[in-house]
Design a protein around this motif. Structure first.
Motif, PDB file in Angstrom:
ATOM      1  N   ARG A   1     -23.472  23.080  48.871  1.00  0.00           N
ATOM      2  CA  ARG A   1     -24.740  22.350  49.023  1.00  0.00           C
ATOM      3  C   ARG A   1     -25.104  22.115  50.484  1.00  0.00           C
ATOM      4  O   ARG A   1     -26.244  21.830  50.805  1.00  0.00           O
TER       5      ARG A   1
ATOM      6  N   ASP B   1     -30.349  25.940  50.520  1.00  0.00           N
ATOM      7  CA  ASP B   1     -31.536  25.115  50.301  1.00  0.00           C
ATOM      8  C   ASP B   1     -32.590  25.941  49.588  1.00  0.00           C
ATOM      9  O   ASP B   1     -32.998  26.967  50.113  1.00  0.00           O
TER      10      ASP B   1
ATOM     11  N   VAL C   1     -30.400  23.670  46.701  1.00  0.00           N
ATOM     12  CA  VAL C   1     -29.047  23.798  46.169  1.00  0.00           C
ATOM     13  C   VAL C   1     -29.102  24.399  44.772  1.00  0.00           C
ATOM     14  O   VAL C   1     -29.910  23.999  43.943  1.00  0.00           O
TER      15      VAL C   1
ATOM     16  N   GLN D   1     -21.124  19.123  41.238  1.00  0.00           N
ATOM     17  CA  GLN D   1     -20.999  18.017  42.197  1.00  0.00           C
ATOM     18  C   GLN D   1     -19.962  16.968  41.826  1.00  0.00           C
ATOM     19  O   GLN D   1     -19.015  16.746  42.577  1.00  0.00           O
TER      20      GLN D   1
ATOM     21  N   VAL E   1     -24.267  24.457  41.265  1.00  0.00           N
ATOM     22  CA  VAL E   1     -23.559  23.669  42.271  1.00  0.00           C
ATOM     23  C   VAL E   1     -23.846  22.192  42.032  1.00  0.00           C
ATOM     24  O   VAL E   1     -22.946  21.347  42.103  1.00  0.00           O
ATOM     25  N   VAL E   2     -25.092  21.900  41.712  1.00  0.00           N
ATOM     26  CA  VAL E   2     -25.451  20.513  41.394  1.00  0.00           C
ATOM     27  C   VAL E   2     -24.612  20.029  40.210  1.00  0.00           C
ATOM     28  O   VAL E   2     -24.060  18.941  40.215  1.00  0.00           O
TER      29      VAL E   2
ATOM     30  N   ARG F   1     -18.516  22.873  45.758  1.00  0.00           N
ATOM     31  CA  ARG F   1     -19.380  21.728  45.997  1.00  0.00           C
ATOM     32  C   ARG F   1     -19.930  21.762  47.418  1.00  0.00           C
ATOM     33  O   ARG F   1     -21.075  21.360  47.668  1.00  0.00           O
TER      34      ARG F   1
ATOM     35  N   LYS G   1     -26.680  18.969  56.992  1.00  0.00           N
ATOM     36  CA  LYS G   1     -27.220  20.154  56.349  1.00  0.00           C
ATOM     37  C   LYS G   1     -28.233  20.843  57.273  1.00  0.00           C
ATOM     38  O   LYS G   1     -28.230  22.077  57.408  1.00  0.00           O
TER      39      LYS G   1
END
Ligand code: HEM
Ligand code: HEM
Ligand code: SF4
Ligand code: SF4
Lengths: 246, 517
Positions: free
Chosen positions: A92, A96, A98, A106, A102-103, A89, A170
């Motif tokens: 993320r 970039d 994501v 989450q 991975v989404v 997770r 980020k």
């Protein structure tokens, strides 16, 4: 640019370098050290693919540990699987856009924190209350668990209680990649979280955390059981070969 | 006698993990090797003055030579999964007999001198200087490990304490503190060819006596050939098979098997020992030198196959290392694996119907079977993983009518060591041997009580000697341990007229029998 940003930017470069260089050195050392005799713990697979299957079982379900101690297995597996989800997770913050999967992970990663912390708590309880495990523990074994718990708790605090500025965070990390720094959100919990993570990265290659690369090189697990069919003479053993007749 | 008085542990109905009792086995130490025995193997005669430097340097040399050692020293996470797996811990309660604690005796020194964390923060990571006390502990506790590998089954990384024990013993040899029992024996094999120092005439004599005994008993002349050139099979067997009980009955069993199958075979006086104690002291060089005797004997005698008799650690070296140490064996018959275990041979013959067996000959016994540690966890039989468990059992089942297994945690890959393996089968370690046998004794008691088991078959010279010795401490009789091939020998029906016929006839008949079956 704040002092904190500069300090952490530098620390992350240094920590990453230490982690990568020294872990790579260890892996190189394991790979180049010869395994002069066949020592798989038998019954062992007689084929390469069999060995791959055996290793996958060790890595995913901790097969040997399951045989030996159900509690350690349960807590250990909760911790590691939780850790895996959490780390996935975390991708993320560093990618970039994501990645889709991975989404997808989450929500699981979010609650995996609890699984991880429960596992760590169980492992620590074992270390404290079981006389045999207490006996074999050095201070560093306790502190390692404490460190991971502290990272987990500060992380969970951010996720569930005191949110930090994820967008800025980020930007900070993506900036590190391209040497174009942007400000790190100065939230105290985040600062603690990141400081501890840096500590973890630095001690990784010098501690028992080497079990992560080490497990792949364990001759008792990764060797094919075929000594009658094939010889396995290490380089250093070849000079002894000359004594042979016939 | 060095061994102090001690109490034999009590057999309990269910195994219970003992609570720690620190230091209770610290006094257990085998005799130190005498200078001339040390020197014969190329080690210093006694503790050298700069032993610390030598030991630390040797440690570094070994971690560079053995990946196992390097990875195992780094990887242990102190999870504790192995702590209750060693029979010596279970039998003695001494925490330093927990596999991880045993490793740590070595690891703490490795950490101190070879890792950054140990150099900077020794207290924090449990690193320690090499001192006399540490060396003392090494000598004591690395001679309380039978290198049985039970711990390696249960460790999530397969950390094998046996590898650490071997390394530690090698370091101790390098500084001049070797163990008498192992090093004397290795010296004897280098010179004479077997652990007992039995020279050729004595061996020939013993075998002749055996021929007479068997003929007297069965009326059939079963041969025990020695140094016969051109035989098909070279049999290499532990020298205990030549004189000890019940080993010798196993040897008679092998001879009867070869006799009935019409396979010509021979023993060698040059390589009259299957056991390879070079492994126990972790010495590749010594192990290889001993293994090369077998190669030499096979060449000199012009045999086509090499078969090993019943022995555990020996089978490990034979199965897992012989080809590497002394191969390639391209001068032997490629139709057979090199080497073969006698159980593989017998099993194959039974499957082909080449043996006439009468299992009722063993009806006076209810049997169980002790998997020898190094056969179970360090080798294989047959061509499938786990054959080392099935093949001996199938052999036993075809020669006996009454067989039961001991509880599942105590057999197969989880088998408990007899308590005397790995170079510990010596009287100066009797307390350790008795206590270390506890888990096996409990498992045995279990089937004795529940199923009326009367005898336990074993397939290793060390196991057999060890059990004969420790059984009485636990109120069993020493003759309750039997050889697997003793059972086979009992059951083989020999036809007296067979002896006058040529071998060709015999195998033809065996063929007919096989087809009829
Ligand atoms: C290849 C990946 C890995 C595998 C297969 C693996 C496997 C294991 C296993 C089987 C154990 C013993 C059981 C237990 O106590 O949980 C263990 C312990 C441990 N692992 Fe891992 N691990 C891996 C990666 C990691 C990583 C990346 C970390 C840390 C960041 C980690 C930290 C720990 C810690 C701290 C322990 C000791 C727990 C205790 O004190 O009881 N592991 N690991
Ligand atoms: C550079 C590395 C890391 C950064 C930048 C980072 C940052 C963060 C942030 C910002 C959060 C809050 C997430 C939110 O609000 O939704 C978080 C949560 C968390 N972190 Fe980290 N972290 C890092 C490394 C680690 C490591 C190595 C571990 C574990 C050993 C860890 C364990 C956790 C946990 C358990 C949570 C709570 C659950 C979750 O949101 O996934 N973090 N981290
Ligand atoms: S190899 Fe056997 S004797 Fe040695 S520590 Fe492991 S379980 Fe104990
Ligand atoms: S099971 Fe393996 S990793 Fe766990 S304490 Fe024992 S040796 Fe160390």
């Amino acid at each position: 640019m704040s002092v904190i940003t500069i300090v952490f930017a530098v620390l992350f470069y240094v920590a990453t370098a230490i982690l990568l260089v020294f872990t790579a050195h260890k892996i190189w050392q394991y790979a180049k050290t010869p395994a002069p005799l066949k020592i798989p713990t038998t019954p062992a697979p007689t084929t390469r693919s069999g060995v791959v299957f055996r290793m996958i079982k060790e890595l995913t379900i901790f097969e040997s540990l399951f045989k030996s101690s159900k509690w350690t297995w349960l807590f250990g597996w909760m911790f590691h699987f939780g850790l895996l989800l959490v780390l996935l997770r975390h991708l993320r913050y560093f990618t970039d856009p994501v990645w889709g999967w991975v989404v997808f992970l989450q929500p699981f990663g979010k609650y995996a924190a609890f699984m991880m912390l429960a596992g760590l708590a169980g492992l620590w309880a074992r270390r404290i209350f079981v006389d045999r495990v207490r006996y074999i523990s050095a201070p560093s074994d306790h502190l390692m668990l404490l460190l991971l718990i502290a990272i987990g708790v500060t992380g969970a605090l951010m996720t569930f209680v005191e949110h930090t500025d994820i967008v800025a965070l980020k930007a900070f990390f993506l900036g590190l990649f391209v040497f174009n720094w942007s400000a790190l959100p100065p939230d105290p919990i985040l600062i603690v979280h990141l400081s501890l993570v840096i500590l973890l990265m630095v001690i990784f290659p010098f501690s028992k955390l080497l079990h992560a690369p080490g497990v792949f090189f364990s001759p008792t697990r990764n060797q094919v059981d075929n000594p009658r069919e094939r010889r396995h003479v290490a380089d250093w053993a070849t000079r002894l070969e000359s004594t042979k007749t016939g | 006698m060095a061994a102090a008085e001690f109490e034999t542990p009590k057999i309990r109905e269910y195994p219970i993990i003992p609570r720690l009792q620190e230091g209770v086995m610290a006094h257990s130490k085998p005799y130190v090797a005498k200078p001339d025995f040390q020197e014969k193997l190329g080690y210093p005669g006694e503790l050298v003055d700069n032993w610390k430097e030598v030991a630390i340097e040797k440690m570094g040399e070994l971690t560079g030579k053995y990946r196992s050692l390097q990875v195992f020293l780094d990887s242990c996470v102190k999870c504790g999964a192995c702590t209750d797996k060693c029979h010596y811990y279970l039998g003695t309660s001494d925490p330093k007999n927990m596999p991880v604690a045993r490793q740590d005796l070595f690891r703490k020194v490795y950490r101190r001198y070879y890792t950054l964390s140990g150099k900077l923060f020794p207290k924090l990571v449990g690193a320690e200087d090499l001192t006399e006390e540490v060396l003392d502990d090494w000598y004591s506790y690395f001679h309380q490990c039978s290198q049985c590998r039970r711990c390696s089954v249960y460790c999530p990384y397969g950390i094998d304490t046996a590898e650490i024990s071997m390394a530690a013993r090698e370091v101790m040899d390098a500084v001049g503190k070797g163990q008498k029992y192992c090093n004397e024996i290795i010296g004897k094999v280098h010179v004479i060819g077997n652990n007992l120092g039995l020279p050729e005439p004595a061996l020939a004599d013993t075998l002749e006596g055996l021929e007479e005994d068997v003929e007297e008993e069965t009326g059939v002349q079963v041969r025990f050939p020695l140094d016969e050139k051109g035989a098909e099979v070279l049999l290499v067997t532990p020298s205990a098979d030549f004189f000890a009980e019940p080993h010798i009955d196993g040897l008679i069993g092998y001879a009867k098997v070869f006799h009935q199958a019409g396979i010509s075979w021979t023993l060698s006086s040059y390589a009259s020992e299957a056991a390879n104690f070079g492994m126990f002291i972790g010495s590749y060089e010594n192990m290889q030198k001993l293994a090369l005797r077998i190669r030499q004997a096979a060449l000199d005698l012009g045999v086509k196959r090499i078969v090993f008799g019943e022995c555990g650690h020996a089978w490990r070296v034979a199965y897992s290392f012989l080809n590497t140490l002394a191969g390639p064996f391209d001068f032997l018959d490629p139709d057979y694996p090199v080497p073969q275990h006698i159980c593989e041979v017998t099993h194959g013959l039974i499957e082909q119907g080449k043996l006439t067996l009468d299992p009722s000959q063993n009806d006076d016994m209810v049997l169980t079977y002790h998997d020898s540690c190094n056969v179970a966890r360090a080798s294989r039989m047959g061509d499938r993983p786990g054959g080392q468990f099935e093949i001996p059992r199938e052999v036993i089942r075809s020669v006996c009518n009454h067989y039961v297994d001991m509880p599942s945690y105590s057999i197969g890959e989880g088998t408990y060591c007899c308590g005397g393996g790995g170079g510990l089968l010596t009287d100066d370690l009797i307390e350790l041997r008795v206590k270390g046998a506890l888990p096996r004794m409990e498992a045995l008691k279990n089937v004795v009580d529940d199923y009326g088991v009367t005898h336990m078959a074993a397939m290793c010279a060390i196991c057999k000697s060890q059990f004969s010795k420790v059984f009485p401490y636990y109120d069993f009789q020493m003759d309750q341990v039997v050889s697997v091939h003793q059972l086979v020998g009992n059951a083989i029906v020999l036809q007296p007229e067979e002896e006058n016929r040529s071998e060709a006839d015999q195998s033809e008949e065996a063929q007919d029998q096989a087809e009829a079956a």
